[in-house]
Scaffold this motif. Structure first.
Motif, PDB file in Angstrom:
ATOM      1  N   MET A 245       0.828  -1.191   0.000  1.00  0.00           N
ATOM      2  CA  MET A 245       0.000   0.000   0.000  1.00  0.00           C
ATOM      3  C   MET A 245       0.867   1.248   0.000  1.00  0.00           C
ATOM      4  O   MET A 245       1.958   1.250   0.524  1.00  0.00           O
ATOM      5  CB  MET A 245      -0.895   0.017   1.257  1.00  0.00           C
ATOM      6  N   THR A 246       0.291   2.338  -0.550  1.00  0.00           N
ATOM      7  CA  THR A 246       1.042   3.577  -0.550  1.00  0.00           C
ATOM      8  C   THR A 246       0.880   4.337   0.756  1.00  0.00           C
ATOM      9  O   THR A 246       1.680   5.192   1.081  1.00  0.00           O
ATOM     10  CB  THR A 246       0.580   4.474  -1.706  1.00  0.00           C
ATOM     11  N   ARG A 247      -0.214   4.045   1.479  1.00  0.00           N
ATOM     12  CA  ARG A 247      -0.410   4.728   2.753  1.00  0.00           C
ATOM     13  C   ARG A 247       0.645   4.265   3.752  1.00  0.00           C
ATOM     14  O   ARG A 247       0.948   3.093   3.865  1.00  0.00           O
ATOM     15  CB  ARG A 247      -1.801   4.388   3.315  1.00  0.00           C
ATOM     16  N   ARG A 248       1.211   5.203   4.502  1.00  0.00           N
ATOM     17  CA  ARG A 248       2.201   4.879   5.521  1.00  0.00           C
ATOM     18  C   ARG A 248       1.786   5.552   6.809  1.00  0.00           C
ATOM     19  O   ARG A 248       1.562   6.756   6.851  1.00  0.00           O
ATOM     20  CB  ARG A 248       3.608   5.366   5.117  1.00  0.00           C
TER      21      ARG A 248
ATOM     22  N   LEU B 112      -9.729 -14.247   8.171  1.00  0.00           N
ATOM     23  CA  LEU B 112     -10.186 -12.922   7.771  1.00  0.00           C
ATOM     24  C   LEU B 112      -9.084 -12.248   6.962  1.00  0.00           C
ATOM     25  O   LEU B 112      -7.973 -12.053   7.463  1.00  0.00           O
ATOM     26  CB  LEU B 112     -10.517 -12.072   8.999  1.00  0.00           C
ATOM     27  N   GLY B 113      -9.368 -11.919   5.716  1.00  0.00           N
ATOM     28  CA  GLY B 113      -8.363 -11.324   4.844  1.00  0.00           C
ATOM     29  C   GLY B 113      -8.772  -9.954   4.363  1.00  0.00           C
ATOM     30  O   GLY B 113      -9.850  -9.794   3.765  1.00  0.00           O
ATOM     31  N   PHE B 114      -7.921  -8.957   4.610  1.00  0.00           N
ATOM     32  CA  PHE B 114      -8.170  -7.578   4.231  1.00  0.00           C
ATOM     33  C   PHE B 114      -7.190  -7.173   3.134  1.00  0.00           C
ATOM     34  O   PHE B 114      -5.979  -7.152   3.369  1.00  0.00           O
ATOM     35  CB  PHE B 114      -7.997  -6.656   5.439  1.00  0.00           C
ATOM     36  N   CYS B 115      -7.683  -6.857   1.942  1.00  0.00           N
ATOM     37  CA  CYS B 115      -6.846  -6.407   0.826  1.00  0.00           C
ATOM     38  C   CYS B 115      -5.744  -7.431   0.514  1.00  0.00           C
ATOM     39  O   CYS B 115      -6.048  -8.471  -0.058  1.00  0.00           O
ATOM     40  CB  CYS B 115      -6.289  -5.020   1.113  1.00  0.00           C
ATOM     41  N   LEU B 116      -4.489  -7.182   0.894  1.00  0.00           N
ATOM     42  CA  LEU B 116      -3.461  -8.193   0.643  1.00  0.00           C
ATOM     43  C   LEU B 116      -3.838  -9.518   1.289  1.00  0.00           C
ATOM     44  O   LEU B 116      -3.597 -10.586   0.722  1.00  0.00           O
ATOM     45  CB  LEU B 116      -2.100  -7.729   1.158  1.00  0.00           C
TER      46      LEU B 116
ATOM     47  N   ASP C 128      -3.407   4.170  -6.747  1.00  0.00           N
ATOM     48  CA  ASP C 128      -3.386   5.239  -5.756  1.00  0.00           C
ATOM     49  C   ASP C 128      -4.469   5.017  -4.690  1.00  0.00           C
ATOM     50  O   ASP C 128      -5.512   4.413  -4.967  1.00  0.00           O
ATOM     51  CB  ASP C 128      -3.619   6.595  -6.418  1.00  0.00           C
ATOM     52  N   ASP C 129      -4.230   5.540  -3.491  1.00  0.00           N
ATOM     53  CA  ASP C 129      -5.243   5.500  -2.438  1.00  0.00           C
ATOM     54  C   ASP C 129      -6.448   6.326  -2.879  1.00  0.00           C
ATOM     55  O   ASP C 129      -6.303   7.428  -3.414  1.00  0.00           O
ATOM     56  CB  ASP C 129      -4.680   6.083  -1.140  1.00  0.00           C
TER      57      ASP C 129
ATOM     58  N   GLN D 126      -7.282   0.753  -1.866  1.00  0.00           N
ATOM     59  CA  GLN D 126      -5.976   0.898  -2.496  1.00  0.00           C
ATOM     60  C   GLN D 126      -5.586  -0.427  -3.139  1.00  0.00           C
ATOM     61  O   GLN D 126      -5.150  -1.356  -2.472  1.00  0.00           O
ATOM     62  CB  GLN D 126      -4.906   1.331  -1.483  1.00  0.00           C
ATOM     63  N   ASP D 127      -5.830  -0.537  -4.444  1.00  0.00           N
ATOM     64  CA  ASP D 127      -5.492  -1.723  -5.234  1.00  0.00           C
ATOM     65  C   ASP D 127      -6.055  -3.000  -4.612  1.00  0.00           C
ATOM     66  O   ASP D 127      -5.360  -3.997  -4.474  1.00  0.00           O
ATOM     67  CB  ASP D 127      -3.979  -1.840  -5.411  1.00  0.00           C
TER      68      ASP D 127
END
Length: 256
Positions: free
Chosen positions: A1-4, A121-125, A158-159, A176-177
């Motif tokens: 993810m791009t968010r940090r 439970l899986g979130f995004c990745l 992008d987010d 985000q993706d």
């Protein structure tokens, strides 16, 4: 993810401290009798993502007790630690290739855990990792990038904030993706699935499926995103900062 994001503050430190003293194999117990949810925290996730998932689980109407696990935690992902848990949560992170490189050794025990009655439970990745290209092979279909589907409303990594139909009501979620999910012939009933949400192009955005005696709850967007996710990226959620969608995912996946 791009968010940090670096999680600093009493809430995050409180969860981390509590996790180190909970009743799971190899740890000293306490009187907290909430069901344990192992939450992966390590090189396959991004800064703050594990903490946000842990907060979501702990704040659910029927709360779970988050225990961080991973190669640098007091608890790793092993058959022994999973035996003391009701759920295992895989948060968001970077690329699938990097995430798989750091977690592929967990695959056999996670399959055994869910087949035996546990919840994944899986979130995004974490949702990408439930697939099979590569992944844990917990989902009975295809897991792919939403941005690569026909008529997707998001076209880059992008987010952003994405619109979804969650149980037939329009809602907005941090994105985000993230993933989209598909099964053969689009026959979700055949695999015993509960489809919770769809993107505007009708691709599935959140779903719960059976695996053995257990359940697998997956979501492409981020229902765990708190206010700092939005302020850190300059985004706004038209619905406000709410966690009911994440709580719905968890409750549905925990049902037996």
């Amino acid at each position: 993810m791009t968010r940090r994001r670096v999680l600093i503050g009493a809430a995050g430190l409180g969860l981390a401290g509590a996790a180190a003293a909970l009743t799971v194999p190899g740890l000293v117990g306490n009187t907290d009798d909430r069901p344990v949810a192992l939450v992966y925290r390590g090189p396959a996730t991004c800064s703050g993502c594990a903490e946000s998932v842990a907060d979501l689980l702990a704040s659910a109407p029927t709360p779970l007790r988050p225990v961080y696990c991973g190669p640098d935690e007091d608890v790793d992902v092993t058959p022994e630690s999973l035996a003391g848990a009701a759920a295992y949560a895989q948060p968001g992170g970077g690329s699938l290739a990097r995430g798989w490189r750091h977690t592929r050794d967990y695959a056999p025990q996670l399959r055994d855990f869910v087949a035996g009655g546990g919840t994944y439970l899986g979130f995004c990745l974490g949702a990408y990792l439930a697939g099979d290209d590569p992944g844990y092979r917990l989902f009975p279909g295809r897991v792919r990038q939403y941005i690569g589907t026909d008529d997707a409303t998001v076209h880059d990594t992008d987010d952003t904030v994405v619109s979804v139909s969650w149980r037939d009501r329009e809602r907005h979620m941090y994105f985000q993706d993230g993933t989209a999910f598909a099964v053969a012939h689009d026959d979700w009933d055949a695999v015993g699935a509960t489809v919770l949400a769809r993107y505007p192009n009708d691709e599935v955005a959140a779903v719960v499926t059976p695996y053995g005696r257990g359940r697998v709850g997956l979501v492409g967007p981020h229902p765990e995103a708190d206010e700092s996710w939005y302020t850190g990226t300059g985004l706004t959620n038209p619905d406000g900062i709410r966690f009911d969608l994440g709580h719905d995912l968890v409750a549905t996946a925990m049902q037996r």
